[in-house]
Design a protein around this motif. Sequence first.
Motif, PDB file in Angstrom:
ATOM      1  N   ASP A  92       0.879  -1.164   0.000  1.00  0.00           N
ATOM      2  CA  ASP A  92       0.000   0.000   0.000  1.00  0.00           C
ATOM      3  C   ASP A  92       0.914   1.211   0.000  1.00  0.00           C
ATOM      4  O   ASP A  92       1.774   1.349   0.877  1.00  0.00           O
ATOM      5  N   VAL A  93       0.742   2.066  -0.995  1.00  0.00           N
ATOM      6  CA  VAL A  93       1.549   3.280  -1.116  1.00  0.00           C
ATOM      7  C   VAL A  93       0.630   4.464  -0.834  1.00  0.00           C
ATOM      8  O   VAL A  93      -0.334   4.698  -1.562  1.00  0.00           O
ATOM      9  N   THR A  94       0.920   5.187   0.238  1.00  0.00           N
ATOM     10  CA  THR A  94       0.147   6.362   0.619  1.00  0.00           C
ATOM     11  C   THR A  94       0.918   7.601   0.195  1.00  0.00           C
ATOM     12  O   THR A  94       2.124   7.689   0.422  1.00  0.00           O
ATOM     13  N   GLY A 107      -2.256  18.121  -2.202  1.00  0.00           N
ATOM     14  CA  GLY A 107      -2.860  18.221  -0.877  1.00  0.00           C
ATOM     15  C   GLY A 107      -3.903  17.173  -0.554  1.00  0.00           C
ATOM     16  O   GLY A 107      -4.394  17.112   0.563  1.00  0.00           O
ATOM     17  N   GLU A 108      -4.246  16.296  -1.507  1.00  0.00           N
ATOM     18  CA  GLU A 108      -5.239  15.245  -1.277  1.00  0.00           C
ATOM     19  C   GLU A 108      -4.532  13.917  -1.030  1.00  0.00           C
ATOM     20  O   GLU A 108      -3.773  13.441  -1.872  1.00  0.00           O
ATOM     21  N   GLU A 109      -4.780  13.302   0.131  1.00  0.00           N
ATOM     22  CA  GLU A 109      -4.137  12.034   0.474  1.00  0.00           C
ATOM     23  C   GLU A 109      -4.857  10.868  -0.195  1.00  0.00           C
ATOM     24  O   GLU A 109      -6.077  10.794  -0.179  1.00  0.00           O
ATOM     25  N   ARG A 110      -4.062   9.954  -0.763  1.00  0.00           N
ATOM     26  CA  ARG A 110      -4.596   8.774  -1.444  1.00  0.00           C
ATOM     27  C   ARG A 110      -3.718   7.568  -1.110  1.00  0.00           C
ATOM     28  O   ARG A 110      -2.583   7.706  -0.710  1.00  0.00           O
ATOM     29  N   THR A 111      -4.263   6.368  -1.346  1.00  0.00           N
ATOM     30  CA  THR A 111      -3.507   5.135  -1.182  1.00  0.00           C
ATOM     31  C   THR A 111      -3.795   4.225  -2.365  1.00  0.00           C
ATOM     32  O   THR A 111      -4.955   4.019  -2.725  1.00  0.00           O
ATOM     33  N   ASP A 112      -2.730   3.702  -2.967  1.00  0.00           N
ATOM     34  CA  ASP A 112      -2.844   2.735  -4.057  1.00  0.00           C
ATOM     35  C   ASP A 112      -2.207   1.425  -3.611  1.00  0.00           C
ATOM     36  O   ASP A 112      -1.187   1.441  -2.922  1.00  0.00           O
ATOM     37  N   ARG A 113      -2.781   0.301  -4.003  1.00  0.00           N
ATOM     38  CA  ARG A 113      -2.178  -1.004  -3.761  1.00  0.00           C
ATOM     39  C   ARG A 113      -1.423  -1.402  -5.024  1.00  0.00           C
ATOM     40  O   ARG A 113      -1.962  -1.338  -6.124  1.00  0.00           O
ATOM     41  N   ALA A 153       9.839  -2.211  -2.030  1.00  0.00           N
ATOM     42  CA  ALA A 153       9.158  -0.966  -1.658  1.00  0.00           C
ATOM     43  C   ALA A 153       9.541   0.192  -2.577  1.00  0.00           C
ATOM     44  O   ALA A 153       8.692   1.007  -2.935  1.00  0.00           O
ATOM     45  N   ALA A 154      10.809   0.269  -2.956  1.00  0.00           N
ATOM     46  CA  ALA A 154      11.249   1.354  -3.834  1.00  0.00           C
ATOM     47  C   ALA A 154      10.550   1.283  -5.189  1.00  0.00           C
ATOM     48  O   ALA A 154      10.118   2.303  -5.736  1.00  0.00           O
ATOM     49  N   ALA A 155      10.419   0.085  -5.729  1.00  0.00           N
ATOM     50  CA  ALA A 155       9.743  -0.093  -7.015  1.00  0.00           C
ATOM     51  C   ALA A 155       8.256   0.244  -6.899  1.00  0.00           C
ATOM     52  O   ALA A 155       7.666   0.818  -7.816  1.00  0.00           O
ATOM     53  N   ALA A 156       7.648  -0.079  -5.767  1.00  0.00           N
ATOM     54  CA  ALA A 156       6.237   0.246  -5.547  1.00  0.00           C
ATOM     55  C   ALA A 156       6.040   1.762  -5.514  1.00  0.00           C
ATOM     56  O   ALA A 156       5.130   2.294  -6.156  1.00  0.00           O
ATOM     57  N   ALA A 157       6.906   2.460  -4.785  1.00  0.00           N
ATOM     58  CA  ALA A 157       6.811   3.915  -4.712  1.00  0.00           C
ATOM     59  C   ALA A 157       7.012   4.547  -6.080  1.00  0.00           C
ATOM     60  O   ALA A 157       6.279   5.463  -6.468  1.00  0.00           O
ATOM     61  N   GLU A 158       7.983   4.058  -6.827  1.00  0.00           N
ATOM     62  CA  GLU A 158       8.262   4.604  -8.156  1.00  0.00           C
ATOM     63  C   GLU A 158       7.103   4.349  -9.121  1.00  0.00           C
ATOM     64  O   GLU A 158       6.768   5.207  -9.933  1.00  0.00           O
ATOM     65  N   ALA A 159       6.481   3.186  -9.040  1.00  0.00           N
ATOM     66  CA  ALA A 159       5.353   2.870  -9.917  1.00  0.00           C
ATOM     67  C   ALA A 159       4.191   3.833  -9.681  1.00  0.00           C
ATOM     68  O   ALA A 159       3.566   4.315 -10.629  1.00  0.00           O
ATOM     69  N   VAL A 160       3.907   4.124  -8.419  1.00  0.00           N
ATOM     70  CA  VAL A 160       2.817   5.047  -8.102  1.00  0.00           C
ATOM     71  C   VAL A 160       3.181   6.462  -8.529  1.00  0.00           C
ATOM     72  O   VAL A 160       2.382   7.174  -9.128  1.00  0.00           O
ATOM     73  N   ARG A 161       4.425   6.878  -8.265  1.00  0.00           N
ATOM     74  CA  ARG A 161       4.850   8.220  -8.661  1.00  0.00           C
ATOM     75  C   ARG A 161       4.758   8.382 -10.179  1.00  0.00           C
ATOM     76  O   ARG A 161       4.246   9.375 -10.681  1.00  0.00           O
ATOM     77  N   ALA A 162       5.217   7.391 -10.912  1.00  0.00           N
ATOM     78  CA  ALA A 162       5.182   7.451 -12.375  1.00  0.00           C
ATOM     79  C   ALA A 162       3.749   7.495 -12.905  1.00  0.00           C
ATOM     80  O   ALA A 162       3.471   8.178 -13.890  1.00  0.00           O
ATOM     81  N   ILE A 188       4.187   9.525   1.241  1.00  0.00           N
ATOM     82  CA  ILE A 188       3.993   9.533   2.695  1.00  0.00           C
ATOM     83  C   ILE A 188       4.455   8.219   3.313  1.00  0.00           C
ATOM     84  O   ILE A 188       5.209   8.208   4.279  1.00  0.00           O
ATOM     85  N   LEU A 189       4.012   7.080   2.745  1.00  0.00           N
ATOM     86  CA  LEU A 189       4.270   5.785   3.370  1.00  0.00           C
ATOM     87  C   LEU A 189       4.195   4.673   2.345  1.00  0.00           C
ATOM     88  O   LEU A 189       3.332   4.695   1.470  1.00  0.00           O
ATOM     89  N   VAL A 190       5.100   3.693   2.478  1.00  0.00           N
ATOM     90  CA  VAL A 190       5.010   2.461   1.702  1.00  0.00           C
ATOM     91  C   VAL A 190       4.920   1.334   2.721  1.00  0.00           C
ATOM     92  O   VAL A 190       5.801   1.175   3.565  1.00  0.00           O
ATOM     93  N   HIS A 191       3.839   0.555   2.636  1.00  0.00           N
ATOM     94  CA  HIS A 191       3.566  -0.490   3.631  1.00  0.00           C
ATOM     95  C   HIS A 191       3.426  -1.846   2.941  1.00  0.00           C
ATOM     96  O   HIS A 191       2.595  -2.003   2.049  1.00  0.00           O
ATOM     97  N   LEU A 192       4.247  -2.815   3.369  1.00  0.00           N
ATOM     98  CA  LEU A 192       4.169  -4.173   2.840  1.00  0.00           C
ATOM     99  C   LEU A 192       2.913  -4.846   3.369  1.00  0.00           C
ATOM    100  O   LEU A 192       2.657  -4.864   4.573  1.00  0.00           O
ATOM    101  N   ILE A 193       2.118  -5.398   2.456  1.00  0.00           N
ATOM    102  CA  ILE A 193       0.930  -6.159   2.838  1.00  0.00           C
ATOM    103  C   ILE A 193       1.374  -7.610   2.962  1.00  0.00           C
ATOM    104  O   ILE A 193       1.797  -8.223   1.990  1.00  0.00           O
TER     105      ILE A 193
END
Length: 65
Positions: free
Chosen positions: A4-6, A11-17, A23-32, A44-49
């Motif tokens: 889960d990448v928060t 200014g709007e908080e979101r979370t994508d699975r 974790a780095a690849a997950a953050a980069e995928a969401v940013r891209a 904000i946060l990367v959380h391993l499910i």
Amino acid sequence: MNYDVTYQIDGEERTDRVDAPDAAAAAEAVRAAHDGPAERFELILVHLIEDTTAGAVEADRIAAS
């Protein structure tokens, strides 16, 4: 692995699975996925499910030993 990448965009908080190898690849995928000229992305946060199935199988293996 699933993460889960928060993050915030403008200014709007979101979370994508995301399914990613780490974790780095997950953050980069969401940013891209949200990389646009008008959007301001802030991680904000990367959380391993945890995979509860894999954990249960490992627990059963240890108990059987």
